[in-house]
Design an enzyme around this catalytic site. Structure first.
Site, PDB file in Angstrom:
ATOM      1  N   HIS A 238       0.768  -1.055  -0.342  1.00 50.14           N
ATOM      2  CA  HIS A 238       0.013   0.134   0.214  1.00 50.14           C
ATOM      3  C   HIS A 238       0.913   1.227  -0.167  1.00 50.14           C
ATOM      4  O   HIS A 238       2.310   0.556   0.245  1.00 50.14           O
ATOM      5  CB  HIS A 238      -0.586  -0.014   0.988  1.00 50.14           C
ATOM      6  CG  HIS A 238      -2.411  -1.168   1.795  1.00 50.14           C
ATOM      7  ND1 HIS A 238      -2.117  -2.068   2.620  1.00 50.14           N
ATOM      8  CD2 HIS A 238      -2.912  -1.392   0.341  1.00 50.14           C
ATOM      9  CE1 HIS A 238      -3.182  -3.117   2.516  1.00 50.14           C
ATOM     10  NE2 HIS A 238      -3.545  -2.640   1.247  1.00 50.14           N
TER      11      HIS A 238
ATOM     12  N   CYS B  92      -2.681   0.369   9.772  1.00 53.26           N
ATOM     13  CA  CYS B  92      -3.990  -0.679   9.299  1.00 53.26           C
ATOM     14  C   CYS B  92      -4.148  -0.283  10.073  1.00 53.26           C
ATOM     15  O   CYS B  92      -5.249  -1.227   9.909  1.00 53.26           O
ATOM     16  CB  CYS B  92      -2.879  -1.299   8.893  1.00 53.26           C
ATOM     17  SG  CYS B  92      -1.811  -2.517   9.226  1.00 53.26           S
TER      18      CYS B  92
END
Ligand code: CIR
Length: 263
Positions: A163, A248
């Protein structure tokens, strides 16, 4: 009143089966993972965050990485559509949690894909990683959702990490920090500072000068201290083994104007 709310989701029994893309699979200790998660949540609370647990999705090994389920800008939650199909069943309970907090809901639709971990907000600028989980159509839909609300959306192609936020996050003054081997073009960011550890590139802004970061980046913690910040290290080793980082494990809602009737 704008408030500090965070969505979190406790690790499920199948965490060890979580996806790995750029790492070798190492065994995960479920009891240690739960302890680390509880510590992470406690640190948020100790810094004035009200945390809400998204209902567990115990069939979904990666559900603890709740950040990937949505992107919140102002009062709008854009529900993601993960580039990893196995993660899409995480969505329904995350949608319910966002609705319960009073967010207006929007959603990425096929053929768009987007993971929340690909989205870095710095003020009104929204950087969105275009990589293995977020496609061009996902970027287009995010732009359509947030530009009318005042966001400036900047697409950042990446190939070296899962990501965008595996490579870069931002300090309270807006300086983007990143681990250079993973950052393809630092000139995208008006202010950029390299850090020497991969996990040092990830911070959660707790408020004021406090930065939640991984205990696995001690040299970067010392750098942040020299810059006048207060690092709050948390051991998240079991989540790092499944390619997670400190961002996250929560969805932070900073701009949400709460309806007192919903508390
Ligand atoms: N935002 C994030 O950094 N998410 C980490 C997700 C890790 C998970 N094992 C995955 O591959 O989807």
């Amino acid at each position: 009143m704008p408030s500090r709310l965070a969505l979190v989701r406790r690790p499920g029994p199948r965490l060890a089966e979580g996806l790995v893309t750029h790492l070798d699979r190492q065994p995960v200790d479920p009891a240690l993972a739960l302890h680390q998660w509880e510590t992470y949540v406690q640190v948020l609370r100790d810094h004035g965050w009200r945390t809400t647990e998204v209902a567990p999705a115990d069939d979904c090994p990666d559900a603890v990485f709740v950040e990937d389920t949505m992107v919140v800008f102002r009062n709008v939650a854009l529900l993601a559509r993960s580039g990893a199909e196995s993660r899409r069943p995480e969505l329904p309970a995350a949608r319910e949690a966002a609705a319960a907090l009073g967010c207006s809901l929007n959603a990425v639709r096929a053929p768009g894909t987007l993971d929340g971990g690909d989205v870095l907000k710095v003020g009104d600028t929204v950087y969105v990683g275009r990589g293995c989980r977020t496609n061009a159509e996902g970027v287009r839909q995010l732009r359509a959702a947030f530009e009318p609300l005042g966001a400036r959306v900047v697409a950042v192609p990446h190939r070296r990490v899962l990501h965008l936020k595996s490579a870069v996050t931002a300090l309270p003054d807006g300086t983007v920090i990143g681990y250079l081997p993973f950052v393809e073009d630092p000139s995208v960011f008006p202010q950029f500072r390299p850090v020497l550890e991969e996990a040092g590139a990830h911070v959660v802004l707790l408020g004021g000068d406090a930065l939640l970061m991984a205990a696995s980046a001690p040299r970067t913690a010392r750098l942040f201290t020299r810059l006048g910040y207060r690092p709050v290290p948390v051991d998240i080793s079991e989540f790092e083994k499944r390619e997670g980082c400190v961002t996250c494990l929560s969805v932070r809602l900073r701009d949400l104007v709460e309806d007192p009737g919903r508390r």
